[in-house]
Enzyme design. Structure first.
Site, PDB file in Angstrom:
ATOM      1  N   LYS A  13     -20.936 -27.733 -22.510  1.00 49.33           N
ATOM      2  CA  LYS A  13     -20.709 -29.427 -22.554  1.00 49.33           C
ATOM      3  C   LYS A  13     -21.483 -29.389 -23.723  1.00 49.33           C
ATOM      4  O   LYS A  13     -21.765 -30.731 -24.526  1.00 49.33           O
ATOM      5  CB  LYS A  13     -22.052 -29.163 -21.815  1.00 49.33           C
ATOM      6  CG  LYS A  13     -22.812 -28.538 -21.339  1.00 49.33           C
ATOM      7  CD  LYS A  13     -23.770 -28.822 -20.981  1.00 49.33           C
ATOM      8  CE  LYS A  13     -24.419 -27.916 -20.013  1.00 49.33           C
ATOM      9  NZ  LYS A  13     -25.246 -27.056 -21.122  1.00 49.33           N
ATOM     10  N   ARG A  89     -32.277 -29.935 -15.798  1.00 49.14           N
ATOM     11  CA  ARG A  89     -31.739 -28.346 -15.200  1.00 49.14           C
ATOM     12  C   ARG A  89     -31.898 -28.188 -13.961  1.00 49.14           C
ATOM     13  O   ARG A  89     -31.291 -27.290 -13.113  1.00 49.14           O
ATOM     14  CB  ARG A  89     -32.067 -26.918 -16.360  1.00 49.14           C
ATOM     15  CG  ARG A  89     -31.067 -25.983 -16.879  1.00 49.14           C
ATOM     16  CD  ARG A  89     -31.592 -25.367 -17.852  1.00 49.14           C
ATOM     17  NE  ARG A  89     -30.564 -24.278 -18.338  1.00 49.14           N
ATOM     18  CZ  ARG A  89     -29.872 -24.316 -19.387  1.00 49.14           C
ATOM     19  NH1 ARG A  89     -30.065 -25.930 -20.025  1.00 49.14           N
ATOM     20  NH2 ARG A  89     -28.879 -23.813 -20.278  1.00 49.14           N
ATOM     21  N   ARG A 128     -18.504 -14.383 -26.383  1.00 51.14           N
ATOM     22  CA  ARG A 128     -19.413 -15.944 -26.916  1.00 51.14           C
ATOM     23  C   ARG A 128     -20.146 -15.792 -28.295  1.00 51.14           C
ATOM     24  O   ARG A 128     -20.768 -14.914 -28.137  1.00 51.14           O
ATOM     25  CB  ARG A 128     -20.056 -16.854 -26.069  1.00 51.14           C
ATOM     26  CG  ARG A 128     -20.090 -18.095 -26.838  1.00 51.14           C
ATOM     27  CD  ARG A 128     -20.885 -19.545 -26.216  1.00 51.14           C
ATOM     28  NE  ARG A 128     -22.135 -19.081 -25.183  1.00 51.14           N
ATOM     29  CZ  ARG A 128     -22.786 -20.210 -24.774  1.00 51.14           C
ATOM     30  NH1 ARG A 128     -22.386 -21.392 -24.332  1.00 51.14           N
ATOM     31  NH2 ARG A 128     -23.626 -20.399 -24.683  1.00 51.14           N
ATOM     32  N   ARG A 160     -26.101 -14.629 -29.133  1.00 47.87           N
ATOM     33  CA  ARG A 160     -27.542 -14.781 -28.794  1.00 47.87           C
ATOM     34  C   ARG A 160     -27.390 -13.591 -27.582  1.00 47.87           C
ATOM     35  O   ARG A 160     -26.692 -13.258 -26.889  1.00 47.87           O
ATOM     36  CB  ARG A 160     -27.004 -15.847 -28.069  1.00 47.87           C
ATOM     37  CG  ARG A 160     -27.340 -17.911 -28.919  1.00 47.87           C
ATOM     38  CD  ARG A 160     -27.172 -18.864 -28.533  1.00 47.87           C
ATOM     39  NE  ARG A 160     -27.570 -18.788 -26.966  1.00 47.87           N
ATOM     40  CZ  ARG A 160     -27.436 -19.330 -25.694  1.00 47.87           C
ATOM     41  NH1 ARG A 160     -26.743 -20.934 -26.065  1.00 47.87           N
ATOM     42  NH2 ARG A 160     -27.476 -19.772 -24.684  1.00 47.87           N
ATOM     43  N   ARG A 171     -28.239 -15.316 -15.647  1.00 47.35           N
ATOM     44  CA  ARG A 171     -27.944 -16.970 -15.919  1.00 47.35           C
ATOM     45  C   ARG A 171     -27.214 -17.356 -15.163  1.00 47.35           C
ATOM     46  O   ARG A 171     -27.410 -18.693 -14.156  1.00 47.35           O
ATOM     47  CB  ARG A 171     -27.512 -17.097 -17.822  1.00 47.35           C
ATOM     48  CG  ARG A 171     -28.541 -16.520 -18.886  1.00 47.35           C
ATOM     49  CD  ARG A 171     -28.478 -17.188 -19.995  1.00 47.35           C
ATOM     50  NE  ARG A 171     -27.959 -18.234 -20.228  1.00 47.35           N
ATOM     51  CZ  ARG A 171     -26.778 -18.361 -20.967  1.00 47.35           C
ATOM     52  NH1 ARG A 171     -26.420 -16.757 -21.331  1.00 47.35           N
ATOM     53  NH2 ARG A 171     -26.561 -19.366 -22.294  1.00 47.35           N
TER      54      ARG A 171
HETATM   55  P1  ADP Z   1     -26.197 -22.537 -22.384  1.00 47.93           P
HETATM   56  O1  ADP Z   1     -25.162 -22.223 -23.570  1.00 47.93           O
HETATM   57  O2  ADP Z   1     -26.851 -21.603 -20.695  1.00 47.93           O
HETATM   58  O3  ADP Z   1     -25.779 -24.123 -21.142  1.00 47.93           O
HETATM   59  P2  ADP Z   1     -28.343 -23.416 -23.534  1.00 47.93           P
HETATM   60  O4  ADP Z   1     -28.484 -23.362 -25.119  1.00 47.93           O
HETATM   61  O5  ADP Z   1     -28.835 -24.911 -22.849  1.00 47.93           O
HETATM   62  O6  ADP Z   1     -27.838 -22.338 -22.794  1.00 47.93           O
HETATM   63  O7  ADP Z   1     -30.138 -22.750 -22.958  1.00 47.93           O
HETATM   64  C1  ADP Z   1     -30.624 -21.451 -23.076  1.00 47.93           C
HETATM   65  C2  ADP Z   1     -32.053 -21.001 -22.294  1.00 47.93           C
HETATM   66  O8  ADP Z   1     -33.191 -22.090 -22.609  1.00 47.93           O
HETATM   67  C3  ADP Z   1     -31.688 -21.087 -20.838  1.00 47.93           C
HETATM   68  O9  ADP Z   1     -31.220 -20.428 -20.574  1.00 47.93           O
HETATM   69  C4  ADP Z   1     -33.441 -21.296 -20.689  1.00 47.93           C
HETATM   70  O10 ADP Z   1     -34.422 -20.285 -20.552  1.00 47.93           O
HETATM   71  C5  ADP Z   1     -33.896 -22.824 -21.564  1.00 47.93           C
HETATM   72  N1  ADP Z   1     -33.905 -23.910 -21.588  1.00 47.93           N
HETATM   73  C6  ADP Z   1     -33.036 -25.262 -22.038  1.00 47.93           C
HETATM   74  N2  ADP Z   1     -33.237 -26.085 -21.429  1.00 47.93           N
HETATM   75  C7  ADP Z   1     -33.894 -25.647 -20.344  1.00 47.93           C
HETATM   76  C8  ADP Z   1     -34.264 -26.718 -19.323  1.00 47.93           C
HETATM   77  N3  ADP Z   1     -34.403 -28.044 -19.585  1.00 47.93           N
HETATM   78  N4  ADP Z   1     -34.893 -26.546 -18.484  1.00 47.93           N
HETATM   79  C9  ADP Z   1     -35.637 -25.138 -18.225  1.00 47.93           C
HETATM   80  N5  ADP Z   1     -35.072 -23.758 -19.230  1.00 47.93           N
HETATM   81  C10 ADP Z   1     -34.652 -24.574 -19.586  1.00 47.93           C
END
Ligand code: ADP
Ligand code: ZN
Length: 218
Positions: A13, A89, A128, A160, A171
């Site tokens: 996404k 989320r 990744r 990461r 996760r």
């Molecule tokens: P992913 O690749 O899993 O979609 P993101 O880059 O979107 O990961 O987010 C990485 C981390 O940032 C999440 O695992 C969480 O800890 C935090 N995070 C991001 N967006 C939110 C949100 N809306 N609510 C709570 N935590 C968030």
């Protein structure tokens, strides 16, 4: 257009959000990128967020909701359409989002699910790599070549902390428990659309563009 992108970690996404941003000339807000930026700059928010993120846990709703409240108001002030990548989320975040839009007297265009089964998400995440410079991601299912660099900007790529094996499992659990219920949440509101998330990036982009055309969305 005000768009929420839904999909598991590794669903693609973030990449699709970048493509749509350019194509439709709208803003993209990735809460993951935003939080990682705060960590890099060692801000108060960054310090607070890091402990959760490193474990693959969610940053508290209250923190995220107040960030989004500010950002969506800024977008409206600039009369700018936007894509949200990584927010909401949790169901409370989704409720808060619809509430804040209502206060701003605007509506969500749709919540778009990029549909990828769980086993495929795990496979993708464990291979990744992310660009330090532009956040683009690339998958190396057979291991990363030593001389690999970002195909978008030539930047250095890294894995990461939360893309490491121990964290991925957590996760995925967090996604299934907290975020997957958003699919039903938005479906009940008549706001859900979905595209098949299997295939090349270009194929998925094509599916999204077709959907927008069908729905007469620009
Ligand atoms: P992913 O690749 O899993 O979609 P993101 O880059 O979107 O990961 O987010 C990485 C981390 O940032 C999440 O695992 C969480 O800890 C935090 N995070 C991001 N967006 C939110 C949100 N809306 N609510 C709570 N935590 C968030
Ligand atoms: Zn790059």
């Amino acid at each position: 257009m005000r768009l929420v992108l839904l999909g598991g970690p590794g669903s693609g996404k973030g990449t699709q959000a970048d493509v749509l941003k350019k194509k439709y000339n709208i803003a993209k807000l990735s809460t993951g990128d935003l939080l990682r930026g705060e960590i890099t700059n060692n801000t108060e928010l960054g310090k607070q967020a890091k402990s959760y993120m490193d474990k693959g846990e969610l940053v508290p709703d209250s923190v995220m909701i107040s960030i989004l409240d500010k950002k969506t108001i800024e977008f409206e002030a600039k009369k700018q359409g936007y894509i949200l990548d990584g927010f909401p989320r949790t169901v409370p975040q989704a409720e808060a989002l619809l509430e804040m839009l209502k206060k701003q007297d605007v509506t969500l265009t749709m919540a778009l699910l990029i549909d990828v089964p769980e086993h495929e998400l795990v496979r993708r995440l464990s291979s990744r790599w992310t660009c330090k410079n532009c956040s683009a991601t690339v998958g190396y299912p057979d291991g990363k070549p030593d001389d690999a660099i970002c195909s978008q900007c030539g930047g250095e790529i890294y894995q990461r902390d939360d893309d490491k094996k121990e964290t991925i499992e957590n996760r995925m659990d967090v996604y299934m428990k907290n975020t997957a219920p958003l699919i039903g949440f938005f479906r009940n509101k008549g706001l859900l659309e979905s595209v098949d998330g299997f295939g090349s990036l270009e194929q998925i982009t094509q599916r999204i563009i077709m959907l927008f055309t069908e729905k007469d969305i620009v």
